[in-house]
Design a protein around this motif. Structure first.
Motif: not given
Length: 402
Positions: A77, A84, A189, A231-232, A234-236, A238-239
């Motif tokens: 990433k 993390k 994204y 979905d991708d 959403e993950r980015t 959150k990060t």
């Protein structure tokens, strides 16, 4: 003969739809590679640096756990979250330490593997609720037990735990000091998701305009692509939210991250509206054929989605997208349709909900977006989906684009 012709036709259609999905998936794959190339290079550099430090500074022979720890902690990433990285490093280091202690006192064997896994997994679960930290602790413990013969062959026991700590330390320093743009990947994204939505709406508009049911059938493949890229996204998000929350130097990006989160929630609602529109379009086209008046409005909405994607990509005010959506909203007047055109009216009602979602994505408040619809005149929005429910964060105009 007719049966064989039908079979061949069905096979060609299935092949074409697979082609739609594969083509979109390939484009998304190239986007992922392009977005991950730099972090991959950075992670490889970190692993090499960890080996160099362990070998030249600490005098370890073949310090394999230093690059392993650095590689695992850095990942792929761009916006690496230091917290993390530390959690993954701690899990890996604990696994190595437990493996070293066990092999030092009890040698290596089948039952030692089981004990290492139990103890390391319990530590991993205690440290972090995620699965990756626990897996790293267990795997590194197994490797240490399995490599005990190598230490004996080298004439002594090296501290693999120290190697792991070196790798973790190198990864953490890189994660903290490396310049970052926490919103670049979420924006990329977001752009891809809006383009995928536009492509889906283009297929629906073309199918309604021409009455081609096979084109409408292709929407299913495009829908899968849209779901994957959402979905991708959403993950980015959150990060990015975690990164700007951890690093005080990046707090200036909080407003942009919040805006991207708002856009994501609205996109999810728009996707639900588009799916309902697609299902109804397929059934109604099978009944009556083409409906160009609705198809044209759907195509206009697709163009607006592309303009919105351009605005997100450059992070500029989506004035062109908003103007086109306002013009489309002014044409969505079900009462102007003939009474016997109830199917077109039903599709137009679904399109009204979708246009409201996109108008909110341009920065308008919910009330302002509803008021832009033809025949609304400030009355409650009867066309809204009751399952959506009000979201407090979506009621007002965007703080950046409003």
């Amino acid at each position: 003969m007719p049966d064989s012709f039908l079979v061949r036709t069905t096979e060609r259609l299935d092949l074409r739809r697979r082609g739609v999905f594969v083509g979109s998936a390939v484009r998304q794959g190239f986007r992922r590679v392009r977005g991950s190339l730099f972090p991959i290079v950075v992670a490889a550099f970190g692993a090499s640096l960890a080996w160099l430090v362990a070998e030249r500074v600490f005098g370890h022979t073949s310090p394999i756990f230093a690059p392993i720890a650095a590689w695992v902690c850095l990942g792929f990433k761009v916006d690496r979250e230091p917290r993390k990285v530390a959690e993954l490093g701690l899990g890996a280091s604990v696994g190595v330490l437990i493996g070293e202690l066990l092999t030092h006192f009890f040698d290596a064997g089948w039952w030692q593997i089981g004990v290492v896994l139990v103890v390391a997994a319990c530590f991993g679960r205690f440290i972090d609720r995620g699965d990756l930290t626990t897996m790293q602790a267990g795997v590194n413990g197994i490797v240490i037990v399995g490599m005990s013969w190598l230490d004996a062959a080298l004439g002594g026991v090296q501290s693999r735990w120290v190697e792991a700590l070196i790798g973790v330390s190198v990864a953490f320093v890189i994660a903290v000091l490396l310049p970052r743009h926490p919103t670049s990947r979420p924006r990329r994204y977001a752009t891809s998701a809006l383009i995928a939505l536009a492509e889906m709406l283009e297929l629906i508009g073309r199918g309604l305009t021409t009455g081609d049911r096979e084109v409408l059938g292709d929407v299913k493949a495009q829908r899968r692509v849209l779901t994957d890229v959402s979905d991708d996204w959403e993950r980015t998000i959150k990060t990015a939210r975690d990164v700007v929350g951890f690093n005080p130097a990046l707090r200036r990006h909080r407003g942009e991250v919040a805006q991207l989160g708002r856009l994501f929630r609205l996109l999810r609602r728009a996707v639900r509206s588009a799916m309902l529109l697609e299902r109804q379009a397929v059934g109604m086209t099978e009944e009556v054929g083409w409906m160009p008046e609705v198809g044209g409005l759907v195509s206009d909405t697709a163009r607006a989605a592309r303009l919105l994607a351009d605005a997100v990509r450059t992070w500029s005010r989506p004035d062109r997208a908003r103007a086109l959506l306002l013009d489309t909203a002014a044409q969505l007047a079900p009462s102007q349709m003939r009474a016997d055109y109830w199917r077109s009216v039903a599709l137009m009602v679904l399109l009204r909900a979708l246009v409201v979602d996109l108008l909110q994505m341009t920065g308008l408040s919910r009330d302002a977006a509803r008021a832009a619809l033809a025949e609304t005149e400030g009355r409650p929005f009867a066309d809204d989906d009751p399952e959506r429910g009000p979201h407090a964060s979506d009621d007002g105009a965007s703080p950046l684009w409003g």
